[in-house]
Design a protein around this motif. Structure first.
Motif, short mmCIF file in Angstrom:
data_model
loop_
_atom_site.label_atom_id
_atom_site.label_comp_id
_atom_site.label_asym_id
_atom_site.label_seq_id
_atom_site.Cartn_x
_atom_site.Cartn_y
_atom_site.Cartn_z
N ALA A 144 7.97 -11.32 54.27
CA ALA A 144 6.88 -10.49 53.75
C ALA A 144 5.91 -10.10 54.86
O ALA A 144 5.43 -8.95 54.90
CB ALA A 144 6.14 -11.23 52.65
N ARG A 145 5.64 -11.00 55.79
CA ARG A 145 4.76 -10.67 56.92
C ARG A 145 5.41 -9.62 57.82
O ARG A 145 4.73 -8.73 58.34
CB ARG A 145 4.40 -11.92 57.72
CG ARG A 145 3.19 -12.63 57.15
CD ARG A 145 2.64 -13.66 58.13
NE ARG A 145 3.67 -14.55 58.63
CZ ARG A 145 4.23 -15.55 57.93
NH1 ARG A 145 3.84 -15.77 56.71
NH2 ARG A 145 5.15 -16.31 58.47
N MET A 146 6.73 -9.70 58.00
CA MET A 146 7.43 -8.69 58.80
C MET A 146 7.34 -7.32 58.12
O MET A 146 7.09 -6.31 58.79
CB MET A 146 8.89 -9.08 59.03
CG MET A 146 9.04 -10.18 60.06
SD MET A 146 10.75 -10.38 60.60
CE MET A 146 11.26 -11.71 59.55
N ILE A 147 7.52 -7.28 56.81
CA ILE A 147 7.39 -6.01 56.08
C ILE A 147 5.96 -5.48 56.21
O ILE A 147 5.74 -4.29 56.43
CB ILE A 147 7.79 -6.18 54.60
CG1 ILE A 147 9.29 -6.49 54.47
CG2 ILE A 147 7.40 -4.95 53.79
CD1 ILE A 147 10.22 -5.35 54.83
N GLY A 148 4.97 -6.37 56.12
CA GLY A 148 3.58 -5.97 56.30
C GLY A 148 3.32 -5.40 57.69
O GLY A 148 2.59 -4.41 57.84
N GLN A 149 3.92 -6.00 58.70
CA GLN A 149 3.77 -5.48 60.06
C GLN A 149 4.41 -4.10 60.19
O GLN A 149 3.85 -3.20 60.81
CB GLN A 149 4.39 -6.45 61.08
CG GLN A 149 4.20 -5.99 62.52
CD GLN A 149 4.70 -6.99 63.55
OE1 GLN A 149 4.95 -8.16 63.24
NE2 GLN A 149 4.86 -6.54 64.77
N MET A 150 5.57 -3.93 59.57
CA MET A 150 6.22 -2.61 59.59
C MET A 150 5.33 -1.57 58.91
O MET A 150 5.26 -0.43 59.37
CB MET A 150 7.59 -2.68 58.90
CG MET A 150 8.63 -3.41 59.68
SD MET A 150 10.22 -3.38 58.80
CE MET A 150 10.86 -4.99 59.28
N GLU A 151 4.66 -1.96 57.84
CA GLU A 151 3.75 -1.03 57.17
C GLU A 151 2.58 -0.65 58.09
O GLU A 151 2.25 0.53 58.23
CB GLU A 151 3.22 -1.65 55.88
CG GLU A 151 2.27 -0.73 55.13
CD GLU A 151 1.68 -1.35 53.88
OE1 GLU A 151 0.74 -0.75 53.34
OE2 GLU A 151 2.13 -2.44 53.45
N ARG A 152 1.98 -1.64 58.75
CA ARG A 152 0.86 -1.37 59.67
C ARG A 152 1.29 -0.47 60.82
O ARG A 152 0.49 0.31 61.32
CB ARG A 152 0.28 -2.68 60.19
CG ARG A 152 -0.51 -3.46 59.15
CD ARG A 152 -1.22 -4.66 59.75
NE ARG A 152 -0.32 -5.62 60.37
CZ ARG A 152 0.36 -6.55 59.72
NH1 ARG A 152 0.27 -6.65 58.41
NH2 ARG A 152 1.15 -7.38 60.38
#
Length: 90
Positions: free
Chosen positions: A60-68
């Motif tokens: 989930a943190r990786m997906i959040g980083q991709m969003e940012r």
């Protein structure tokens, strides 16, 4: 052999002291996640968790980083994300 005790650690990456080792990820692992999302045109934590050796929270943190970084959209009204990068990961 080569261990100095029953719980000797040979290598550890520290990103945030409040995170456990299971919750951290390396640049190489993140690059693999980006490549998978770009190739499969699918972005979700559960999808990454199935394909990579990471916990759900780490995925989930990786997906959040991709969003940012503008690689994937924010979640829509049902939680799905649009992949905004090409199949090459750009």
């Amino acid at each position: 052999m080569g261990r100095t005790g029953p719980r000797a650690i040979t290598h550890a990456a520290v990103i945030d002291p409040d995170q456990t080792e299971d919750e951290t990820y390396t640049d190489a692992l993140y690059a693999r996640a980006v490549a998978i999302v770009a190739r499969e045109n699918k972005a979700s934590a559960s999808f990454l968790q199935r394909l990579l050796p990471v916990s759900y929270s780490c995925a989930a943190r990786m997906i959040g980083q991709m969003e940012r970084e503008g690689r994937v959209s924010g979640p829509n009204h049902i939680g799905r994300r649009e992949v905004l990068m090409s199949r090459t990961g750009d």
